[in-house]
Scaffold this motif. Sequence first.
Motif, PDB file in Angstrom:
ATOM      1  N   HIS A  71       0.828  -1.222   0.000  1.00 53.99           N
ATOM      2  CA  HIS A  71       0.000   0.000   0.000  1.00 53.99           C
ATOM      3  C   HIS A  71       0.856   1.263   0.000  1.00 53.99           C
ATOM      4  N   HIS A  72       2.138   1.167   0.408  1.00 56.69           N
ATOM      5  CA  HIS A  72       3.039   2.322   0.288  1.00 56.69           C
ATOM      6  C   HIS A  72       3.600   2.413  -1.133  1.00 56.69           C
ATOM      7  N   ASN A  73       3.974   1.264  -1.686  1.00 56.28           N
ATOM      8  CA  ASN A  73       4.641   1.251  -2.994  1.00 56.28           C
ATOM      9  C   ASN A  73       3.677   1.436  -4.166  1.00 56.28           C
ATOM     10  N   PRO A  75      -0.081   2.387  -3.958  1.00 54.64           N
ATOM     11  CA  PRO A  75      -1.439   2.714  -3.479  1.00 54.64           C
ATOM     12  C   PRO A  75      -2.414   2.949  -4.638  1.00 54.64           C
ATOM     13  N   HIS A  76      -1.874   3.381  -5.790  1.00 53.02           N
ATOM     14  CA  HIS A  76      -2.713   3.695  -6.955  1.00 53.02           C
ATOM     15  C   HIS A  76      -3.284   2.439  -7.612  1.00 53.02           C
ATOM     16  N   LEU A  77      -2.699   1.272  -7.338  1.00 50.45           N
ATOM     17  CA  LEU A  77      -3.148   0.046  -8.011  1.00 50.45           C
ATOM     18  C   LEU A  77      -4.015  -0.841  -7.118  1.00 50.45           C
ATOM     19  N   LEU A  78      -3.973  -0.577  -5.819  1.00 51.98           N
ATOM     20  CA  LEU A  78      -4.593  -1.486  -4.850  1.00 51.98           C
ATOM     21  C   LEU A  78      -6.122  -1.391  -4.834  1.00 51.98           C
ATOM     22  N   GLY A  79      -6.762  -2.531  -4.698  1.00 53.89           N
ATOM     23  CA  GLY A  79      -8.214  -2.591  -4.493  1.00 53.89           C
ATOM     24  C   GLY A  79      -8.502  -3.373  -3.228  1.00 53.89           C
ATOM     25  N   CYS A  80      -9.424  -2.862  -2.397  1.00 56.97           N
ATOM     26  CA  CYS A  80      -9.733  -3.504  -1.112  1.00 56.97           C
ATOM     27  C   CYS A  80     -11.168  -3.990  -1.111  1.00 56.97           C
ATOM     28  N   VAL A  81     -11.439  -5.011  -0.331  1.00 49.73           N
ATOM     29  CA  VAL A  81     -12.807  -5.509  -0.187  1.00 49.73           C
ATOM     30  C   VAL A  81     -13.459  -4.769   0.980  1.00 49.73           C
ATOM     31  N   SER A  82     -14.571  -4.089   0.703  1.00 47.25           N
ATOM     32  CA  SER A  82     -15.292  -3.362   1.751  1.00 47.25           C
ATOM     33  C   SER A  82     -16.690  -3.928   1.882  1.00 47.25           C
ATOM     34  N   PHE A 202       6.159   1.840  -9.428  1.00 44.49           N
ATOM     35  CA  PHE A 202       6.107   2.412  -8.075  1.00 44.49           C
ATOM     36  C   PHE A 202       5.423   3.773  -8.088  1.00 44.49           C
ATOM     37  N   PHE A 203       4.786   4.121  -6.965  1.00 46.02           N
ATOM     38  CA  PHE A 203       3.999   5.345  -6.855  1.00 46.02           C
ATOM     39  C   PHE A 203       4.879   6.564  -6.541  1.00 46.02           C
ATOM     40  N   GLY A 204       4.573   7.662  -7.205  1.00 42.72           N
ATOM     41  CA  GLY A 204       5.079   8.980  -6.809  1.00 42.72           C
ATOM     42  C   GLY A 204       6.554   9.224  -7.075  1.00 42.72           C
TER      43      GLY A 204
END
Length: 307
Positions: A71-73, A75-82, A202-204
């Motif tokens: 989630h640090h590296n 975060p733009h690609l991650l999907g979570c189950v809510s 990688f992000f950012g």
Amino acid sequence: MEQLDRKPDVGMSGPLFVAVGVDGVYARTGLFEQVVESLSTCISQRREPGTEVLRFPPVMSRAQLERSGYHHNFPHLLGCVSCLEGDEATLRTLANRPDWPEHLSASGLVLAPAACYPSYPLAAARGFVPPEGLRFDVASYCFRHEATHELGRLQSFQMREFVCIGKPETVLAFRKRWIVKGQELANLLGLNHRLVPASDPFFGRAGRLAALSQLEQALKFEMLIPVRSEEDPTACMSFNYHLDHFSTVWDLKSEGGEPIHSGCVAFGIDRLALALFSTHGMEPASWPRTVREALALSACSPISPHS
Ligand code: ATP
Ligand code: ZN
Ligand code: MG
């Protein structure tokens, strides 16, 4: 290599995929799935002895992914189950509200962003890494919240991986063998291919430095194969060396205290299948004989969309 006169119609809707209302998410047709299954078998036939087979579901532990630093590296690609939480009355009320998604809360699950992530905690739970190392054959549907949805860039796609955990020289030798096996497989399947140094998205700003360092240390190679066009080929396999990233995160140790590293080789099954159609045309029955034989498609008759 034999070339098609005309680029085949390998589109996001048509004979291979059926739209289901969201960009980058598709139903696969029987025609596509037949090739996916054959490809998977072809890859299984190349599995090295002593490799443990595990098939993961498309979700994994959020705590494990967080510990890996994903989630640090990325975060733009991650999907979570809510999920919605509460008693029957609360759920009824929430479900009737137009803003019901605002009331979702994160569950203990995320969508798997790559097939290999659950392998490392699983290995750690078994104690010391044996002197010869550990090898896994894993696969799962993966999710990535991609910014674009060109042909071959799906939000939900199938990834097959071989993972190696062991001494640095064991992991490097594993990656070297798989680069050769990957090239042999692409040759056998009649696919034009090129191996290039690569980095992860990688992000950012800090991510750009991480990507540069990954390139400098030759930690990632990708095999590019034409899917959309010859000029702009697509990454269909990757060969990754993680150094001690996962072994530090999961405290993976050898009994004698030698350093433990890890690596993985990933096959983008959907992209490889698309590459086959894009290269050889839309009818597997008329693909070159050597390709049909490699995929054990020779006995298959062309299948209708409804078979
Ligand atoms: P790309 O360079 O295309 O962004 P990546 O470098 O992020 O991909 P990896 O993390 O190495 O890809 O994933 C392993 C393999 O999974 C890739 O080589 C590719 O074949 C496949 N893959 C990755 N992302 C996607 C996607 N969005 N849709 C379909 N296949 C994918
Ligand atoms: Zn991996
Ligand atoms: Mg890449």
